[in-house]
Design a protein around this motif. Structure first.
Motif, short mmCIF file in Angstrom:
data_model
loop_
_atom_site.label_atom_id
_atom_site.label_comp_id
_atom_site.label_asym_id
_atom_site.label_seq_id
_atom_site.Cartn_x
_atom_site.Cartn_y
_atom_site.Cartn_z
N GLY A 39 0.75 -1.24 0.03
CA GLY A 39 0.04 0.06 0.04
C GLY A 39 0.72 1.22 -0.17
O GLY A 39 0.35 2.20 -0.42
N GLY A 40 1.99 1.06 0.47
CA GLY A 40 3.01 2.26 0.48
C GLY A 40 3.40 2.94 -0.98
O GLY A 40 3.44 4.03 -1.11
N LEU A 74 10.84 -5.52 -1.67
CA LEU A 74 9.44 -5.16 -1.12
C LEU A 74 9.43 -3.73 -1.19
O LEU A 74 10.39 -2.81 -0.74
CB LEU A 74 9.66 -5.50 0.57
CG LEU A 74 9.59 -7.02 0.61
CD1 LEU A 74 9.93 -7.12 2.34
CD2 LEU A 74 8.33 -7.47 0.54
N VAL A 75 8.41 -3.07 -1.75
CA VAL A 75 8.31 -1.75 -1.73
C VAL A 75 7.17 -1.34 -1.01
O VAL A 75 5.78 -1.59 -1.28
CB VAL A 75 8.08 -1.15 -3.28
CG1 VAL A 75 8.26 0.23 -3.52
CG2 VAL A 75 9.21 -1.93 -4.17
N GLY A 76 7.17 -0.49 0.07
CA GLY A 76 5.99 -0.10 0.72
C GLY A 76 5.00 -1.28 1.31
O GLY A 76 3.83 -0.92 1.45
N GLY A 104 13.03 5.65 2.83
CA GLY A 104 12.76 6.83 2.07
C GLY A 104 11.21 6.51 1.47
O GLY A 104 10.55 5.77 1.63
N ASP A 105 11.04 7.66 0.83
CA ASP A 105 9.68 7.75 0.08
C ASP A 105 9.99 7.11 -1.26
O ASP A 105 10.65 7.23 -2.19
CB ASP A 105 9.52 9.30 -0.47
CG ASP A 105 8.01 9.50 -0.98
OD1 ASP A 105 7.20 10.07 -0.45
OD2 ASP A 105 7.92 8.76 -2.09
N ALA A 106 9.11 6.20 -1.50
CA ALA A 106 9.13 5.30 -2.58
C ALA A 106 9.47 5.62 -3.87
O ALA A 106 10.09 5.37 -4.80
CB ALA A 106 7.86 4.04 -2.48
#
Lengths: 165, 541
Positions: free
Chosen positions: B213-214, B276-278, B320-322
């Motif tokens: 969901g990130g 894995l991203v968010g 960090g921000d994706a």
């Protein structure tokens, strides 16, 4: 393993409940927690002694950092910090035992704060482990009340923990 | 400018460009409602039929608009009813700002009528909360609340305002900037670490991207899709990541986890590097993170440092921000091929043949499939919780530009209808389809009135089998089929219920009526409902 965690927080009402809530909610064990103002009246400093492995202490630090009112979190290394805790104990001491207790106080560095015909009240400011030993020593002398502040700690040397401006 | 604090709240909302608020009034929030009436041309108030649904509607609105949305409740029961919605938003990192009325300052702590310690009750589920005791703080508190809710890892922020504070007069000036010394969310990732993550991804033989969901929270859908395309890396999602990737994309292998699809779980099992991203690797997504750690190299981007290493140890952590991190990666990424690995995963992709459902029912997966083939690409699907959620999550094939929303973390039943109302109001031109069950619908159907009152034309699908199907299945499989407390006898006739609300409806009991109903759903410009009857022993997977 015991960890000493120093936390600088906004001096607001409700901050302590957020922090204690976080510990209970995430299942972190606290041995002691001491809080008071710092040289900056807008900032309070909390010293937490927590029990847990490396994973736990890392999570504690990160979760504390997520709280908006937490300004800075630092785990103090055991050998790199100066730690003190105050203990006050009221003993029921008959007159014939008074000098015995006085000797213990002298040797351990405790002070007699108060004296009555039947009681003696001692104070000792020292490290957690010294206080533990002191408790064992006075245990046979009919301790009727005992209170401790929880540990406060500061880093050795010139290092400081300060809020970033 | 001199005004009451209640008027100042309205000015704060205008300054934050809030066009709609979801709420339910009561005595302790009346000063604010009185001020809101004067702003009715700028801010639309939607009267929900239960406070929790106001929170869910704001949740749906926030997800689609990408900005914090607002819900309002009165003190005591109103505020406490909101807690479920706050917890739901917290679990899914959705930015909502909740405003609650509180009893007068001098009455706090005396257990007076409709007094509840809402900042205390909601504390475990808020990103931050305020009990506003000094009216002068109001502009700063609102500025901070919107900033905290919408930045970093988003989440709910609660502002509790005593009645006397709302009535007090203040000099209003909305602050231009925010400075909170304890809140400095990181955004840019460490450049060297980004390079290391990229080179780990490049050196993988069987890389896999897992989207959570990130990616929505950071609006990084385009970036992650581009990266996957350039490097030809297969993609899976968590439930919260569904619809970042189109189901039609050959690189996509579905949702992982306990209720996920075989191809996604196969991919996690067989990959050598997992990016894995968010995604926070919740227990429903990965049941044995410790095994995964041992067998797979894990690269983990998250904006919340506490998520990295919480559920799964990362070989390459990256805070960090994706969106920003992926932009940096895209600058350096080189085209690659992973044909063999993709072919291997294609073998475990499910075939699209559907079992014939028992007489008088339809196959829920077939229904989802057909629905998704018929609905336009930009459709928003709002799924509830239970079997309906999994049928929607795995059976509804998302096209490019589609969106799937659900209560992923908290698993809150009764989410889908109010969230759909919020979603539709944030994107009036997009079709919004609710998928719920006969259990969850009965926790939320009071909001049909809200939708009618405000002309919110959502399309509702109620999957009925007179059971709480997922619990029934759990009892069948885990408790020797000792079925208890899962029977929904006494439920209304949902078609008659729809009639009572004056909305179009259709009951689907076989394949022929299924096609007609789906067409009706697609073509209707008004609020409508179809009931889809499924077998009482229908399986989730």
């Amino acid at each position: 393993m015991k960890h000493t965690i120093s936390v600088l927080v906004e001096n607001h009402s409700g901050v302590l409940s957020r922090i204690s809530g976080l510990f209970s909610r995430r299942g972190f064990n606290i041995d002691s927690l001491a809080v008071g103002p710092t040289q900056d009246p807008t900032i309070s400093r909390i010293t937490i002694i927590a029990d847990g492995n490396e994973y736990t202490v890392e999570q504690i630090e990160k979760q504390l950092n997520k709280l908006v009112e937490v300004i800075k979190v630092k785990t103090l290394e055991k050998d790199e910090c100066l730690a003190r805790e105050l203990l006050i104990a009221k003993l029921s001491v008959p007159a014939d035992k008074r000098s015995e207790v006085m000797t213990i106080a002298e040797i351990t560095g405790a002070k007699v704060m108060d004296l009555t015909l039947t009681t003696m009240t001692l104070e000792l400011c020292d490290t957690y482990s010294h206080l533990k030993r002191f408790e064992e020593i006075i245990a046979p002398y009919n301790v009727i009340e005992l209170v401790r502040t929880g540990t406060i700690a500061i880093s050795k040397g010139a290092d400081t923990i300060t809020a970033k401006k | 400018m001199r005004m009451t604090a209640a008027q100042a709240i309205v000015e704060c909302l205008k300054a934050e460009n809030i066009k709609v608020v979801y709420g339910y009034p009561g005595a302790a929030i009346c000063p604010f409602y009185d001020a809101l009436l004067d702003a009715k041309d700028d801010i639309k108030h939607v009267l929900v039929r239960h406070e929790a649904n106001g929170g869910h509607a704001a949740n749906g609105y926030a997800r689609i608009s990408g900005k914090p949305a607002v819900c309002i409740a009165t003190s005591g029961p109103g505020a406490v009813n909101l807690v479920t919605a706050i917890a739901t938003a917290y679990a899914d990192s959705i930015p909502i700002v909740c405003i609650t009325g509180q009893v007068n300052t001098d009455q706090i702590g005396r257990d007076v009528f409709q007094e509840a310690d809402i900042t205390g009750a909601a504390e475990p589920f808020v990103k931050h909360s305020y009990l506003l005791s000094d009216p002068k703080d109001l502009p700063r508190v609102f500025k901070e609340a919107f900033y905290i809710a919408g930045t970093g890892r988003p989440g709910p922020v609660l502002i509790d305002i005593p009645m006397d504070v709302q009535k007090a007069e203040i000099d209003f000036e909305y602050p231009e900037s925010v400075s909170i010394r304890g809140y400095k969310p990181s955004s840019k990732g460490n450049y060297n670490q980004i390079k290391r993550v990229l080179s780990a991804l490049e050196s993988a033989e069987k890389p896999l991207i897992c989207i959570g969901g990130g990616v929505f929270a950071s609006n990084a859908q385009n970036e992650i899709c581009k990266l996957a395309e350039i490097m030809q890396i297969p993609v899976i999602t968590t439930m919260m990541g569904i619809s970042v990737f189109s189901d039609e994309n050959p690189l996509f292998f579905g949702m992982l986890g306990m209720h996920g699809v075989a191809s996604a779980n196969r991919a996690v099992n067989d990959c050598d590097v997992l990016f894995l991203v968010g995604a926070r690797v919740g227990d429903r997504a990965v049941r044995t993170p410790l095994t995964l750690e041992k067998t797979t190299k894990i690269l983990h981007i998250d904006i919340d440092p506490a998520e990295i290493g919480k559920n799964v140890g990362a070989d390459y952590p990256l805070v960090g921000d994706a969106k920003l991190v992926l932009q940096d990666m895209l600058q350096m990424a080189k085209p690659m091929e992973h044909k063999e690995w993709i072919n291997h995963l294609n073998l475990s992709k499910a075939k699209k043949d559907f079992d014939k459902a028992p007489e008088g029912t339809v196959n829920p997966r077939e229904f989802m499939y057909k629905l998704s083939k018929t609905m336009p690409a930009n459709t928003i699907v709002s799924a509830d919780v239970g079997q309906n959620q999994i049928w929607a999550a795995t059976g509804y094939k998302i096209k490019d530009g589609g969106r799937f929303i659900t209560s992923g973390g908290m698993g809150t039943m009764g989410y889908s209808v109010p969230a759909a109302i919020g979603a539709k109001m944030a994107a009036p031109d997009r079709p919004v389809v609710v998928i719920c069950g006969d259990g969850s619908f009965q926790m939320e159907f009071m909001e049909l009135a809200t939708a009618i009152q405000h002309g919110v034309a959502i399309k509702i699908v109620v999957m009925t089998n007179n059971r709480l199907g997922m619990v029934r299945e759990l009892q069948t499989n885990g408790y020797n089929d000792r079925q208890t407390a899962v029977f929904l006898d006494g439920s209304p006739d949902f078609i008659k219920l729809a009639n009572a609300y004056g909305i179009k409806s259709y009951r689907v009991t076989n394949d022929e009526t299924m096609d007609e109903a789906i067409d009706m759903l697609k073509n209707s410009d008004e609020l409508c409902l179809i009931e889809v009857v499924v077998d009482k022993m229908a399986k989730t997977l």
